[in-house]
Design a protein around this motif. Structure first.
Motif, PDB file in Angstrom:
ATOM      1  N   TRP A  94     -51.091   2.417  24.167  1.00  0.00           N
ATOM      2  CA  TRP A  94     -51.633   2.660  25.504  1.00  0.00           C
ATOM      3  C   TRP A  94     -50.483   2.956  26.470  1.00  0.00           C
ATOM      4  O   TRP A  94     -50.024   2.066  27.213  1.00  0.00           O
ATOM      5  CB  TRP A  94     -52.425   1.446  25.986  1.00  0.00           C
ATOM      6  CG  TRP A  94     -53.366   0.899  24.948  1.00  0.00           C
ATOM      7  CD1 TRP A  94     -54.472   1.493  24.446  1.00  0.00           C
ATOM      8  CD2 TRP A  94     -53.258  -0.370  24.271  1.00  0.00           C
ATOM      9  NE1 TRP A  94     -55.072   0.707  23.511  1.00  0.00           N
ATOM     10  CE2 TRP A  94     -54.354  -0.456  23.380  1.00  0.00           C
ATOM     11  CE3 TRP A  94     -52.361  -1.426  24.336  1.00  0.00           C
ATOM     12  CZ2 TRP A  94     -54.561  -1.560  22.558  1.00  0.00           C
ATOM     13  CZ3 TRP A  94     -52.566  -2.522  23.518  1.00  0.00           C
ATOM     14  CH2 TRP A  94     -53.645  -2.581  22.641  1.00  0.00           C
ATOM     15  N   PRO A  95     -49.985   4.176  26.475  1.00  0.00           N
ATOM     16  CA  PRO A  95     -48.796   4.499  27.276  1.00  0.00           C
ATOM     17  C   PRO A  95     -48.987   4.283  28.772  1.00  0.00           C
ATOM     18  O   PRO A  95     -48.002   4.085  29.498  1.00  0.00           O
ATOM     19  CB  PRO A  95     -48.544   5.974  26.942  1.00  0.00           C
ATOM     20  CG  PRO A  95     -49.834   6.480  26.381  1.00  0.00           C
ATOM     21  CD  PRO A  95     -50.480   5.330  25.712  1.00  0.00           C
ATOM     22  N   TYR A  96     -50.212   4.316  29.264  1.00  0.00           N
ATOM     23  CA  TYR A  96     -50.456   4.117  30.697  1.00  0.00           C
ATOM     24  C   TYR A  96     -50.984   2.715  31.010  1.00  0.00           C
ATOM     25  O   TYR A  96     -51.354   2.429  32.136  1.00  0.00           O
ATOM     26  CB  TYR A  96     -51.437   5.171  31.223  1.00  0.00           C
ATOM     27  CG  TYR A  96     -50.891   6.573  31.114  1.00  0.00           C
ATOM     28  CD1 TYR A  96     -49.963   7.052  32.040  1.00  0.00           C
ATOM     29  CD2 TYR A  96     -51.279   7.404  30.071  1.00  0.00           C
ATOM     30  CE1 TYR A  96     -49.452   8.340  31.939  1.00  0.00           C
ATOM     31  CE2 TYR A  96     -50.774   8.690  29.956  1.00  0.00           C
ATOM     32  CZ  TYR A  96     -49.852   9.151  30.886  1.00  0.00           C
ATOM     33  OH  TYR A  96     -49.328  10.417  30.778  1.00  0.00           O
ATOM     34  N   GLY A  97     -51.048   1.873  29.983  1.00  0.00           N
ATOM     35  CA  GLY A  97     -51.501   0.514  30.187  1.00  0.00           C
ATOM     36  C   GLY A  97     -52.979   0.341  29.889  1.00  0.00           C
ATOM     37  O   GLY A  97     -53.650   1.245  29.365  1.00  0.00           O
ATOM     38  N   LEU A  98     -53.476  -0.854  30.233  1.00  0.00           N
ATOM     39  CA  LEU A  98     -54.880  -1.200  30.042  1.00  0.00           C
ATOM     40  C   LEU A  98     -55.510  -1.550  31.381  1.00  0.00           C
ATOM     41  O   LEU A  98     -54.846  -2.090  32.278  1.00  0.00           O
ATOM     42  CB  LEU A  98     -55.015  -2.400  29.100  1.00  0.00           C
ATOM     43  CG  LEU A  98     -54.590  -2.215  27.641  1.00  0.00           C
ATOM     44  CD1 LEU A  98     -54.543  -3.569  26.940  1.00  0.00           C
ATOM     45  CD2 LEU A  98     -55.538  -1.265  26.922  1.00  0.00           C
ATOM     46  N   ALA A 120     -52.474  -8.736  23.716  1.00  0.00           N
ATOM     47  CA  ALA A 120     -52.021  -8.383  25.060  1.00  0.00           C
ATOM     48  C   ALA A 120     -52.612  -9.327  26.098  1.00  0.00           C
ATOM     49  O   ALA A 120     -51.954  -9.708  27.064  1.00  0.00           O
ATOM     50  CB  ALA A 120     -52.396  -6.937  25.381  1.00  0.00           C
ATOM     51  N   ASP A 121     -53.872  -9.723  25.890  1.00  0.00           N
ATOM     52  CA  ASP A 121     -54.517 -10.642  26.837  1.00  0.00           C
ATOM     53  C   ASP A 121     -53.821 -11.995  26.884  1.00  0.00           C
ATOM     54  O   ASP A 121     -53.932 -12.724  27.877  1.00  0.00           O
ATOM     55  CB  ASP A 121     -55.992 -10.843  26.467  1.00  0.00           C
ATOM     56  CG  ASP A 121     -56.828  -9.602  26.739  1.00  0.00           C
ATOM     57  OD1 ASP A 121     -56.337  -8.698  27.430  1.00  0.00           O
ATOM     58  OD2 ASP A 121     -57.973  -9.543  26.236  1.00  0.00           O
ATOM     59  N   HIS A 122     -53.107 -12.366  25.814  1.00  0.00           N
ATOM     60  CA  HIS A 122     -52.376 -13.630  25.806  1.00  0.00           C
ATOM     61  C   HIS A 122     -51.173 -13.597  26.753  1.00  0.00           C
ATOM     62  O   HIS A 122     -50.649 -14.645  27.128  1.00  0.00           O
ATOM     63  CB  HIS A 122     -51.883 -13.959  24.393  1.00  0.00           C
ATOM     64  CG  HIS A 122     -52.924 -14.582  23.525  1.00  0.00           C
ATOM     65  ND1 HIS A 122     -53.919 -13.847  22.923  1.00  0.00           N
ATOM     66  CD2 HIS A 122     -53.137 -15.865  23.150  1.00  0.00           C
ATOM     67  CE1 HIS A 122     -54.693 -14.658  22.213  1.00  0.00           C
ATOM     68  NE2 HIS A 122     -54.245 -15.880  22.330  1.00  0.00           N
ATOM     69  N   GLY A 123     -50.693 -12.419  27.077  1.00  0.00           N
ATOM     70  CA  GLY A 123     -49.571 -12.323  27.996  1.00  0.00           C
ATOM     71  C   GLY A 123     -48.257 -12.097  27.292  1.00  0.00           C
ATOM     72  O   GLY A 123     -48.126 -12.227  26.069  1.00  0.00           O
ATOM     73  N   ASP A 144     -60.509  -4.814  31.932  1.00  0.00           N
ATOM     74  CA  ASP A 144     -61.516  -5.070  30.900  1.00  0.00           C
ATOM     75  C   ASP A 144     -61.036  -4.685  29.507  1.00  0.00           C
ATOM     76  O   ASP A 144     -61.788  -4.813  28.529  1.00  0.00           O
ATOM     77  CB  ASP A 144     -62.820  -4.343  31.226  1.00  0.00           C
ATOM     78  CG  ASP A 144     -62.653  -2.825  31.243  1.00  0.00           C
ATOM     79  OD1 ASP A 144     -61.524  -2.336  31.007  1.00  0.00           O
ATOM     80  OD2 ASP A 144     -63.650  -2.124  31.507  1.00  0.00           O
ATOM     81  N   GLY A 145     -59.788  -4.206  29.390  1.00  0.00           N
ATOM     82  CA  GLY A 145     -59.225  -3.900  28.086  1.00  0.00           C
ATOM     83  C   GLY A 145     -59.317  -2.446  27.674  1.00  0.00           C
ATOM     84  O   GLY A 145     -58.787  -2.080  26.625  1.00  0.00           O
ATOM     85  N   THR A 146     -59.966  -1.593  28.477  1.00  0.00           N
ATOM     86  CA  THR A 146     -60.019  -0.176  28.139  1.00  0.00           C
ATOM     87  C   THR A 146     -58.716   0.496  28.559  1.00  0.00           C
ATOM     88  O   THR A 146     -58.076   0.093  29.532  1.00  0.00           O
ATOM     89  CB  THR A 146     -61.202   0.517  28.845  1.00  0.00           C
ATOM     90  OG1 THR A 146     -61.057   0.331  30.263  1.00  0.00           O
ATOM     91  CG2 THR A 146     -62.515  -0.073  28.393  1.00  0.00           C
ATOM     92  N   GLY A 194     -47.104  -8.381  31.789  1.00  0.00           N
ATOM     93  CA  GLY A 194     -47.068  -9.036  30.492  1.00  0.00           C
ATOM     94  C   GLY A 194     -48.334  -8.815  29.697  1.00  0.00           C
ATOM     95  O   GLY A 194     -48.314  -8.872  28.450  1.00  0.00           O
ATOM     96  N   ARG A 195     -49.447  -8.564  30.380  1.00  0.00           N
ATOM     97  CA  ARG A 195     -50.718  -8.293  29.701  1.00  0.00           C
ATOM     98  C   ARG A 195     -50.985  -6.802  29.584  1.00  0.00           C
ATOM     99  O   ARG A 195     -52.094  -6.395  29.288  1.00  0.00           O
ATOM    100  CB  ARG A 195     -51.861  -8.997  30.456  1.00  0.00           C
ATOM    101  CG  ARG A 195     -51.833 -10.499  30.226  1.00  0.00           C
ATOM    102  CD  ARG A 195     -52.498 -11.299  31.307  1.00  0.00           C
ATOM    103  NE  ARG A 195     -52.436 -12.710  30.970  1.00  0.00           N
ATOM    104  CZ  ARG A 195     -51.349 -13.480  31.117  1.00  0.00           C
ATOM    105  NH1 ARG A 195     -50.232 -12.958  31.625  1.00  0.00           N
ATOM    106  NH2 ARG A 195     -51.358 -14.754  30.773  1.00  0.00           N
ATOM    107  N   HIS A 196     -49.962  -6.007  29.854  1.00  0.00           N
ATOM    108  CA  HIS A 196     -49.986  -4.544  29.756  1.00  0.00           C
ATOM    109  C   HIS A 196     -50.975  -3.926  30.743  1.00  0.00           C
ATOM    110  O   HIS A 196     -51.458  -2.815  30.532  1.00  0.00           O
ATOM    111  CB  HIS A 196     -50.291  -4.093  28.324  1.00  0.00           C
ATOM    112  CG  HIS A 196     -49.699  -2.745  28.003  1.00  0.00           C
ATOM    113  ND1 HIS A 196     -48.352  -2.479  28.087  1.00  0.00           N
ATOM    114  CD2 HIS A 196     -50.273  -1.573  27.594  1.00  0.00           C
ATOM    115  CE1 HIS A 196     -48.112  -1.227  27.746  1.00  0.00           C
ATOM    116  NE2 HIS A 196     -49.260  -0.655  27.448  1.00  0.00           N
TER     117      HIS A 196
END
Length: 877
Positions: A846-850, A824-827, A853-855, A425-427
């Motif tokens: 971000w096709p491969y996710g995060l 995204a950090d909110h879920g 730390d958000g990078t 949910g947070r990617h």
């Protein structure tokens, strides 16, 4: 005006009752306006005391019933059985008979608060309260007890400091006893509180030949001790819930944490200190452990958190400076600090031993087995801190050490699954995949299904099918359906049929129905009917419905009715409604009514109301009314509303109102709303408001909100706004928001903005978003951004997406991406008001996710494996 001491001395010399003379003095003082003049004796009027000065525990940050901010707030008071004993003592004291009551209970069970609430009636009678405290409690009591005058409450909170004092305790007990017996100095009320261990110690009979250090204390308290239970009983919980519904936020918060078995007062008393211990720890590592525990609980782990998990998870919660200061034994010191108790016998983080699960022995086990408990140390986070973390950390994604520790140390499949979903949910797609794999390694069918879904999305149908079969072996056939549908879409009907058959072999009777549908679509009606029958034999009512429809289409009405009744016997009434429609279309009105009544007998009144509508459309109003009444007789409140509407259309307003009221008596708020609107149309504004408030009392606030809209559209701005404020006072800010929207649509943007701000002040985050949109439309982008952020902070994540869109439109792609990352950090969440699904936005960016730390995560393959590095000092990347 003579002083109280002078009157007492005169009474003694003249041999007159001191109590009566002091009462005359009090009356004279009140009549001459000098009631406070010449007052002697220890203490001061009860009304001049703050309850916290008398050691009533603060109940935590927030707002009390009065709405006052700060940690000094008190929640509302729910009375319990011991309160009646106190009330009786207060009544007796008020009528002239001195009393003593000592409340006995464990820490933070509400003893002191109960005493404070009990003496409030005496405040109205100008009683004083004395709390001996300085220089020590015992010394103050012994020095001043002889000066206590009539109409005084002697406050001996934590009575062990008085009665248990080694030097003065017995003398204090003797002085209190003398005070209670001295009619000339009465009436007085002595209130004390004690923990059970002290009460037992003071009242235990002495051993033969031994010392008896508490003989006078024992005699004083005999027959005057009242127990205070640790927990609220059902009646007290009900009373507390009523106070919470009336706006007491402190009680409302405590009740949400009522899994502790009704320990409401302990929760309230310990909250401020728990929060202080979290915000001001002696060492940074203690806060890091608490935040790791908070994140684990809010993202879905169980109550019991393994020590190894918390220790490893906590590392990235520390700054580089604090991390460098860690010693080899940092964890032991931090856990020791967090194990120190606060009020209510609560610890911020305490070690616990889970109760073993006890089940009857199986044929392969001995008749008597010894329960095994886990040797892994586990910890329990304080309920208050858990709730605090859910609120204050809801917009944060845990750091890398958290996810690594979860993957390394957690073994319960449900914990791993929930954390995997939270990561997805947070990617944080890569960590989600590995946590699902970890759960799958423990044989969890849900994790296997999720992994199969990921392979389907990656185009690996063969790999997905392998995982789907594994999931089915563990009891979850959903993935088999998923792959079967894709096989079918690709034209591989044989492959799809094989997978459905495998699901059926695992006990999924619904798969037989899917197979039957495939056979029916292929023209194999005999094969389809055979499979439908097999599914029906295994208890699938949907198969019976299909069989009934096949027989109906084939002209076998008797067979169709047979299968329909069988489906109804299994609790499925849809086929009855379907057959009723078919009979009606065929002109068989009697047959249609028969099936609708059978459906009603099985608890489904919809066919009756639907058939009534068909009759009404054909002009058969009498027939429609008959069917509506039958539905109403079966408990369908909406049928009464339909009948009332028919009466309205016929011009029978009295009859309509009677029916609406009947519907309202059955709890139908829609009926009251309709009545309110009719009264409004007729010009009876007071009657309309009365009915709308009745609907609100039953939970239907929409009636008042509709009145707001009606009056606003009619140009009655003042009336609409007055009513909107009343709705807001009832807890519904949407009326103000709706009225503001109406004004905005009418071009009155200034007043609309004012109302939006008022709604926002009452806690409506949607109003902040509306305001932000208005500011953006007005070209004030800075104010719009501020409002969007406020809306997000108050629980409206949509605001972040809208703000990001604003940044994108302005060409600030980096700023937009930063905001999307915060979202995204909110879920994961539903976003019905956004034009694009959040997951689509994230996948585009971000096709491969995060990474945690958000990078952006580097390219990786779901089917591959990624080496996980050990997360121990020195801190790895």
């Amino acid at each position: 005006m003579p002083s109280a001491d002078t009157v007492t001395a005169l009474a003694g010399v003249l041999k007159l009752p001191v109590g009566e003379l002091l009462e005359l003095r009090r009356i004279a003082a009140e009549e001459t306006g000098t009631a406070s003049a010449g007052v002697s004796g220890p203490g001061r009027p009860i009304g001049q005391w703050d309850p916290h000065e008398l050691e009533v525990h603060p109940a935590g940050p927030g707002k009390g019933p009065s709405g006052a901010d700060g940690v000094r707030a008190l929640p509302g008071y729910a009375r319990r059985e011991h309160d009646q004993v106190l009330a009786n003592a207060v009544t007796a004291a008020a009528t002239g008979r001195s009393q003593i009551v000592v409340l006995v209970g464990t820490s933070s069970t509400g003893k002191t608060r109960a005493c404070w609430e009990a003496v409030q009636p005496l405040a109205e009678k100008a009683w004083r309260l004395w709390h001996p405290f300085d220089p020590t409690r015992a010394e103050a009591a012994l020095e001043e007890l002889h000066r206590v005058g009539p109409r005084t409450v002697v406050w001996l909170n934590e009575a062990q400091h008085y009665l248990g004092d080694r030097k003065f305790g017995e003398r204090i007990a003797a002085a209190v006893r003398q005070l209670l017996l001295d009619e000339e100095r009465g009436p007085v009320l002595v209130l004390g509180t004690l923990w059970p261990e002290y009460a037992h110690h003071y009242t235990a009979p002495p051993t033969p030949g031994g010392d008896d250090p508490y003989s006078l204390v024992r005699e004083l308290m005999a027959g005057h001790m009242v127990s205070v239970p640790d927990t609220f009983d059902t009646a007290a919980l009900t009373a507390a819930a009523a106070l919470a519904e009336q706006g007491d936020t402190l009680l409302a918060d405590a009740l949400t944490r009522n899994q502790n078995g009704g320990r409401i007062t302990q929760d309230l008393a310990g909250a401020p200190e728990l929060l202080r211990r979290y915000e001001q720890p002696r060492q940074a590592a203690s806060r890091a452990l608490l935040e790791a525990a908070m994140d684990a609980r809010r993202l879905g782990t169980g109550l019991h958190l393994p020590k190894a998990f918390l220790t490893d998870a906590a590392r990235d919660y520390l700054s580089d400076h604090d991390y460098d200061l860690l010693t080899d034994d940092w964890a032991e010191h931090a856990y020791a600090e967090l194990a120190e108790q606060v009020h209510g016998k609560q610890e911020p983080l305490r070690r616990t031993t889970p109760r073993p699960t006890l089940r009857p022995p199986t044929p392969t086990t001995d008749a008597v087995t010894t329960p095994q408990t886990s040797a892994v140390p586990v910890f329990l986070l304080a309920d208050y801190l858990e709730q605090h973390g859910r609120t204050t950390r809801r917009h944060l994604c845990p750091p890398a050490s958290f996810w690594y520790a979860a993957h390394t140390h957690l073994t319960h499949p449900e914990d791993l699954n929930n954390l995997a979903k939270a990561a997805k949910g947070r990617h944080r797609l890569q960590w989600s995949h590995h946590l699902f794999q970890r759960a799958a390694d423990h044989g969890d069918p849900e994790a296997l299904t999720e992994l199969a879904r990921a392979l389907v999305e990656a185009g690996d149908l063969d790999g997905a099918e392998t995982l789907a079969r594994q999931a089915a072996d563990h009891g979850n056939t959903f993935a088999l359906y998923l792959v079967a549908e894709l096989r079918e879409e690709a034209g591989d009907r044989d492959g799809a049929e094989t997978l459905y058959q495998q699901a059926a072999d695992h006990g999924d009777t619904g798969a037989l129905t899917y197979l039957a549908v495939m056979r029916e679509e292929a023209g194999d009606r005999d094969g389809a009917e055979t499979l439908y029958q097999q599914a029906a034999d295994h208890g699938d009512p949907d198969a019976l419905i299909h069989l009934a429809e096949m027989r109906e289409e084939a002209g076998d009405r008797e067979g169709a009715e047979t299968f329909t009744r069988q489906a109804a016997d299994h609790g499925c009434t849809n086929p009855l409604a379907h057959l009723a429609k078919m009979r009606e279309k065929a002109g068989d009105r009697d047959g249609a009514e028969t099936f609708t009544r059978q459906a009603a007998d099985h608890g489904d009144t919809y066919p009756l109301t639907h058939l009534a509508e068909m009759r009404k459309a054909d002009g058969d109003w009498d027939g429609a009314e008959t069917l509506y009444r039958q539905a109403a007789d079966h408990g369908d409140t909406n049928a009464l509303n339909r009948l009332a509407e028919m009466r309205e259309e016929a011009g029978d307003w009295d009859g309509a109102e009677t029916l609406y009221r009947q519907a309202a008596d059955r709890g139908g708020t829609n009926a009251l709303t309709r009545l309110a609107m009719r009264r409004e149309e007729a010009g009876d504004r007071d009657g309309a408001e009365t009915l709308a408030r009745q609907a609100a009392g039953l939970g239907g606030h929409d009636a008042l909100a509709r009145l707001v809209m009606v009056r606003g559209m009619a140009g009655d701005r003042d009336g609409a706004e007055t009513l909107a404020r009343q709705v807001t006072d009832l807890g519904g800010t949407y009326a103000l928001t709706r009225l503001a929207t109406l004004l905005k649509m009418g071009g009155n943007r200034d007043d609309a903005e004012t109302l939006y701000r008022q709604a926002a002040d009452h806690g409506d985050p949607d109003a902040l978003t509306h305001l932000a949109v208005m500011r953006e439309e007005a070209g004030d982008r800075d104010d719009a951004e501020t409002l969007y952020r406020q809306a997000a902070d108050h629980g409206d994540p949509d605001a972040l997406y809208l703000l990001a869109e604003m940044r994108e439109e302005a060409g600030d792609r980096d700023g937009a991406e930063t905001l999307y990352r915060q979202a995204a950090d909110h879920g994961d969440r539903d976003a019905p008001y956004l034009p694009v699904e959040p997951s689509d936005i994230f996948n585009r960016l971000w096709p491969y996710g995060l990474d945690p730390d958000g990078t952006p995560t580097s390219p990786w393959e779901p089917s591959g494996s990624v080496e996980l590095r050990e997360h121990v000092p020195p801190r790895p990347s």
